[in-house]
Enzyme design. Structure first.
Site, mmCIF file in Angstrom:
data_model
loop_
_atom_site.group_PDB
_atom_site.id
_atom_site.type_symbol
_atom_site.label_atom_id
_atom_site.label_comp_id
_atom_site.label_asym_id
_atom_site.label_seq_id
_atom_site.Cartn_x
_atom_site.Cartn_y
_atom_site.Cartn_z
ATOM 1 N N ASN A 188 -4.212 -2.923 -2.579
ATOM 2 C CA ASN A 188 -4.120 -4.246 -1.728
ATOM 3 C C ASN A 188 -2.769 -5.111 -1.901
ATOM 4 O OD1 ASN A 188 -4.950 -5.709 0.460
ATOM 5 N ND2 ASN A 188 -6.176 -7.108 -0.623
ATOM 6 N N ASP A 231 -9.849 -8.380 1.307
ATOM 7 C CA ASP A 231 -10.125 -7.868 2.815
ATOM 8 C C ASP A 231 -11.415 -8.245 3.421
ATOM 9 O OD1 ASP A 231 -7.549 -6.721 2.841
ATOM 10 O OD2 ASP A 231 -7.948 -4.603 2.483
ATOM 11 N N GLY A 234 -0.411 -3.992 5.427
ATOM 12 C CA GLY A 234 -1.513 -4.791 5.825
ATOM 13 C C GLY A 234 -1.861 -4.525 7.327
ATOM 14 N N THR A 268 0.918 -1.134 -0.063
ATOM 15 C CA THR A 268 -0.019 -0.028 0.090
ATOM 16 C C THR A 268 0.940 1.131 -0.112
ATOM 17 O OG1 THR A 268 -1.501 -1.216 1.179
ATOM 18 C CG2 THR A 268 -1.815 1.213 1.611
ATOM 19 N N SER A 296 -10.619 -2.216 6.596
ATOM 20 C CA SER A 296 -9.241 -1.995 6.063
ATOM 21 C C SER A 296 -8.578 -1.654 7.586
ATOM 22 C CB SER A 296 -9.104 -0.401 5.406
ATOM 23 O OG SER A 296 -7.945 -0.042 5.358
ATOM 24 N N SER A 297 -7.083 -1.720 7.374
ATOM 25 C CA SER A 297 -5.921 -1.290 8.581
ATOM 26 C C SER A 297 -5.746 -0.064 8.232
ATOM 27 C CB SER A 297 -5.105 -2.290 8.583
ATOM 28 O OG SER A 297 -5.600 -3.786 9.116
ATOM 29 N N THR A 325 -4.273 2.327 -1.703
ATOM 30 C CA THR A 325 -3.769 0.978 -1.767
ATOM 31 C C THR A 325 -4.612 0.297 -3.268
ATOM 32 O OG1 THR A 325 -3.728 -1.324 -0.829
ATOM 33 C CG2 THR A 325 -5.585 -0.077 -0.452
HETATM 34 O O1 DON Z 1 -6.902 -1.955 3.614
HETATM 35 C C1 DON Z 1 -6.349 -2.668 3.902
HETATM 36 O O2 DON Z 1 -6.111 -2.822 5.173
HETATM 37 C C2 DON Z 1 -5.156 -3.562 3.226
HETATM 38 N N1 DON Z 1 -5.848 -3.475 2.079
HETATM 39 C C3 DON Z 1 -3.738 -2.816 3.086
HETATM 40 C C4 DON Z 1 -2.849 -3.559 2.186
HETATM 41 C C5 DON Z 1 -1.451 -3.005 2.422
HETATM 42 O O3 DON Z 1 -1.233 -2.351 3.184
HETATM 43 C C6 DON Z 1 -0.667 -3.953 1.507
HETATM 44 N N2 DON Z 1 0.547 -4.343 2.136
HETATM 45 N N3 DON Z 1 1.114 -5.193 2.473
#
Ligand code: DON
Length: 574
Positions: free
Chosen positions: A402, A424, A475, A382, A453-454, A400
């Site tokens: 993802n 997600d 993530g 992201t 989401s995080s 992102t």
């Molecule tokens: O929204 C979220 O929490 C995830 N789609 C974020 C993905 C992300 O940070 C990718 N990195 N590993």
């Protein structure tokens, strides 16, 4: 000693020298962290120096932080395509010069045809890869609507002006550095089924070389169409036709109506307080703001500074907070338009006190482990950028698609990657997603719903004045990364360079394990944590460490910015 001799001899030279030392040392970084960039007029920091420069170009021409953020957001779609995007979504926390804080949710949505069991086979098992590596993995993109909505409401420049740098970068191209060249050559091997992707990420079928000029003519045309027609340049007309045609080629679900119906949403920020600072975060469907405020509330009664940065005592405290907060994430968080999220409870000091009342100073609690899981050996993809202008406008934006390069599918003829954000959602009760996060009914799939989401774009203020703009990819590790940057600044009084650069650690309740940056936990600290009962402490299995927190600190009118040294990027001052 210096002062004593000086007083004795009334030595003016020594006094001047001491004063000079004091002035210089206030700018010094004492740890081995890279030097920040300084300015009084504005700053952009992102994963791509070219994209930061696009934002600075707009600030230079008189734009505000919102204009600059929109320019940076579109430029990242060109210069950092693994995560910068127009085919994904994100969240923005914006502090306006008048002190108001607003947040914009431009998270992707499930298409109208989506349903709870759409990734399950006849036996009710999750079909491997379906929510990640297919056309069906894509949620309806929100980035274009989000960036244009921000611009219309709080920007001062025209769409044409703020999109000009991104269009130029796409059409004229830019020189490929080692970072991007390696990424393209690696990812292309996983894109052979998609002609649009191969056209973009190979040099006419051959590997790109460092120093090649990377031109994206289809993306340039798409951006021009958006620049000319606004949201209808993406959600209707020829670009929408190309998206729907791409969906048809691979049994994807997004229709013209899904695109037309997409709307970003202004939501009330999550607001917390910590030791006299105000914390402004993103509300659901992000879990970031809620968890960060909840954990800070848990830690406030403890003298974190006295415990000392990196001590087993403070790491234990924080791991225990993380364990409880992530358990709440799985149970209580989802899209508030579909599920009643108990946000007031989660962010209240009373709840934190109650939730942390079983904390034991020298004993790890049990996460009720459900078996060890595997973590993909993929680096965080992201991306987060922070912007400040000289008037006190601040933008914290995380965006992102993802996974790295999303679902790996470039829309043919339109030149941009699609997300795989559907992963997600909780595909099945208590089943792990790619970040080993489990979810329950709060985050079940439903038509038009946003996946949890995080992402945690965060702004900190004190007495109404700007202090910190931060956020990160990663993530599930996003939340703990941002937590640590905030605590490094507030509890440990670090400058921005140390606060961002120093090693981090992460726990997410389940699986019951602790990841940490290489060298981040010393052998005897590790031993002390194991004696307390912490399990499975290991260095993160991906190369570049935890998070990528491109952040800005404002102190006494001076703006300091840093790109996270774990990766390429650039903080650029005005
Ligand atoms: O929204 C979220 O929490 C995830 N789609 C974020 C993905 C992300 O940070 C990718 N990195 N590993």
């Amino acid at each position: 000693m210096l002062r004593w001799r000086c007083a004795l001899n009334n030595c003016k030279q020594i006094r001047i020298f001491a004063l000079l030392l004091l002035v210089i040392s206030s700018q010094w970084t004492f740890a081995a962290s890279p030097e920040a960039k300084y300015s009084r007029d504005g700053m952009v920091t992102s994963r791509s120096e070219l994209a930061s420069k696009a934002g600075i170009e707009i600030l230079k021409s008189g734009g505000n932080a919102i204009d600059a953020a929109v320019a940076t957001g579109f430029a990242l779609a060109v210069t950092y395509p693994s995560a910068g995007n127009i085919g994904g979504g994100g969240f923005a926390v914006i502090r306006l010069a008048d002190g108001n804080v607003v947040t914009l949710d431009h998270r992707e949505k499930a298409p109208a045809s989506a349903h709870k069991d759409m990734y399950l086979d006849a036996e009710g098992n999750v079909i491997k890869g379906e929510s990640r590596n297919t056309h069906k993995a894509a949620g309806v993109p929100g980035s274009v609507d989000g960036l244009l909505t921000m611009l219309e409401k709080y920007g001062s420049k025209s769409r044409k002006e703020v999109m000009a740098p991104a269009i130029r970068l796409a059409k004229k191209g830019f020189v490929l550095n080692r970072d991007l060249t390696r990424q393209f050559n690696n990812v292309a091997q996983r894109m052979t089924a998609y002609p649009g992707s191969m056209e973009t990420f190979t040099n006419k079928g051959e590997k790109y070389q460092i120093g090649d000029i990377f031109v994206q003519k289809h993306l340039g045309k798409t951006l021009e169409t958006i620049s000319r027609r606004g949201r209808d340049g993406f959600y209707a007309g020829p670009v929408a036709d190309l998206i729907v045609a791409e969906m048809k080629r691979g049994n994807g679900e997004i229709t013209h109506k899904d695109l037309q119906d997409y709307q970003s949403v202004w939501r009330a920020p999550v607001k917390g307080s910590y030791r006299g600072y105000d914390i402004w975060g993103m509300s659901a469907p992000s879990s970031g703001g809620a968890l960060i405020v909840q954990m800070l509330n848990m830690f406030e009664p403890f003298d974190v500074k006295a415990m000392g940065w990196g001590s087993s005592e403070v790491i234990h405290l924080m791991l225990e907070g993380e364990r409880r907060a992530y358990a709440d994430r799985a149970e209580h968080l989802g899209d508030p338009d579909f599920y009643e999220v108990p946000m007031a409870m989660l962010t209240s000091k009373d709840y934190a006190k109650m939730r942390f009342s079983d904390f034991e100073k020298e004993k790890a609690s049990d996460s009720n482990a459900i078996g060890a899981g595997s973590w993909p050996a993929e680096s965080p993809q992201t991306t987060h950028f922070s912007v400040a202008d000289g008037d006190g406008n601040l933008v914290s934006l995380t965006t992102t698609i993802n996974s790295s390069y999303g679902n790996k599918i470039v829309v043919q003829g339109a030149g941009f990657l699609l997300n795989n954000e559907m992963d997600d959602f909780s595909l099945k009760e208590n089943t792990r997603n790619q970040f080993d996060l489990i979810g329950r009914s709060a985050n079940a799939i439903a038509p038009g719903k946003r996946m949890l989401s995080s992402m945690s774009p965060t702004i900190v203020t004190k007495d109404g004045k700007p202090v910190l703009v931060t956020g990160s990819p990663g993530g599930s590790t996003i939340i703990t990364t941002v937590l640590q940057v905030v605590m490094n600044v507030i509890d440990h009084e670090m400058n921005i360079s140390d606060a961002v650069s120093l090693p981090r650690f992460h726990h997410q309740w389940l699986p019951d394990r602790v990841f940490y940056d290489e060298y981040g936990i010393s052998p005897d600290t590790k031993k002390a944590l194991e004696v307390m009962g912490h399990k499975d402490l290991k260095v993160v299995p991906w190369g570049r460490g935890i998070g990528d927190a491109n952040s800005i600190l404002v102190k006494d009118g001076e703006i300091s910015g840093i790109h996270d040294p774990r990766n390429e990027g650039g903080a650029v001052g005005l």
